[in-house]
Design an enzyme around this catalytic site. Structure first.
Site, short mmCIF file in Angstrom:
data_model
loop_
_atom_site.label_atom_id
_atom_site.label_comp_id
_atom_site.label_asym_id
_atom_site.label_seq_id
_atom_site.Cartn_x
_atom_site.Cartn_y
_atom_site.Cartn_z
N HIS A 164 0.84 -1.21 0.00
CA HIS A 164 0.00 0.00 0.00
C HIS A 164 0.87 1.26 0.00
O HIS A 164 0.61 2.21 -0.74
CB HIS A 164 -0.89 0.05 1.26
CG HIS A 164 -1.93 -1.01 1.35
ND1 HIS A 164 -2.06 -1.81 2.46
CD2 HIS A 164 -2.90 -1.42 0.48
CE1 HIS A 164 -3.08 -2.65 2.29
NE2 HIS A 164 -3.60 -2.43 1.09
N LYS A 183 -19.90 -7.93 6.94
CA LYS A 183 -20.23 -9.11 7.75
C LYS A 183 -19.30 -10.27 7.39
O LYS A 183 -18.93 -11.06 8.23
CB LYS A 183 -21.68 -9.52 7.49
CG LYS A 183 -22.66 -8.60 8.19
CD LYS A 183 -24.09 -9.06 7.97
CE LYS A 183 -25.05 -8.01 8.50
NZ LYS A 183 -26.25 -7.89 7.71
N SER A 188 -3.10 -7.74 2.67
CA SER A 188 -3.31 -7.68 4.13
C SER A 188 -3.79 -9.02 4.66
O SER A 188 -3.36 -9.47 5.73
CB SER A 188 -4.34 -6.60 4.47
OG SER A 188 -3.91 -5.34 4.04
#
Ligand code: PNS
Length: 173
Positions: free
Chosen positions: A20, A44, A132
């Site tokens: 990033h 969710k 990530s």
């Protein structure tokens, strides 16, 4: 009158990686002002390891060397954030062809919603495998991710994973 070229680098940044930072630093050369925007929408399906506040703190530290880069959070549509901030360019890093299908779809959807162009920056080869989610997985199982994230992120990641492991132990006992 000189036009200020603004761009947004959006993402979840859970947590920010060296990949990033590479994209943000290259965007900071191309644009006058770059806003790194952390998506705060509840997901969710993908539980976050870090709170929005923590993700923004880690980004602020990692982006400190770039004077024209700021960090913000956003809820809702990215295009609404762009419209509110007078931003017409979205910068995305492209790691591989596999990223392209979804990124193209999002770029086209975003440009149909607002006056924004998406600018793709190819990820540096040394970061092409970096995500990530993978960093979290490798770190969870004790792998060395020290070369993949900023030092402050490594410290927080180690601490958070230890907390999570302890919580798991407690639940099992
Ligand atoms: O790091 P990520 O998870 O790939 O980031 C995805 C993000 C936050 C850039 C994307 O989900 C997004 O733009 N969310 C905001 C909601 C939105 O605008 N959705 C429509 C996209 S076409």
């Amino acid at each position: 009158m000189r036009v200020v070229r603004k761009a947004v680098c959006p993402g979840s940044f859970d947590p920010v990686t060296n990949g990033h930072i590479d994209i943000v630093s290259r965007a900071s050369v191309l644009f006058d002002e770059v806003v790194v925007a952390v998506g705060l929408n509840q997901s969710k399906s993908r539980a976050r390891l870090f709170t929005p506040q923590e993700r923004m703190e880690m980004l602020e530290k990692a982006c400190a060397p770039f004077p024209n880069v700021t960090v913000a959070g956003f809820d809702g549509l990215l295009t609404s954030f762009c419209q509110e901030h007078g931003i017409h360019a979205i910068v995305k890093g492209l790691r591989a062809v596999s990223d392209f299908d979804y990124e193209l779809q999002m770029a086209q959807m975003n440009s149909s919603l607002a006056d924004v162009e998406t600018v793709f920056i190819p990820t540096s080869p040394e970061n092409s495998f970096l995500a990530s989610s993978l960093v979290k997985e490798v770190a969870t199982f004790g792998g060395d991710v020290s070369g993949l994230v900023p030092h402050d992120v490594l410290t927080r990641l180690t601490q958070r994973l230890a907390e999570r492991a302890a919580e798991g132990e407690e639940r099992r006992s």
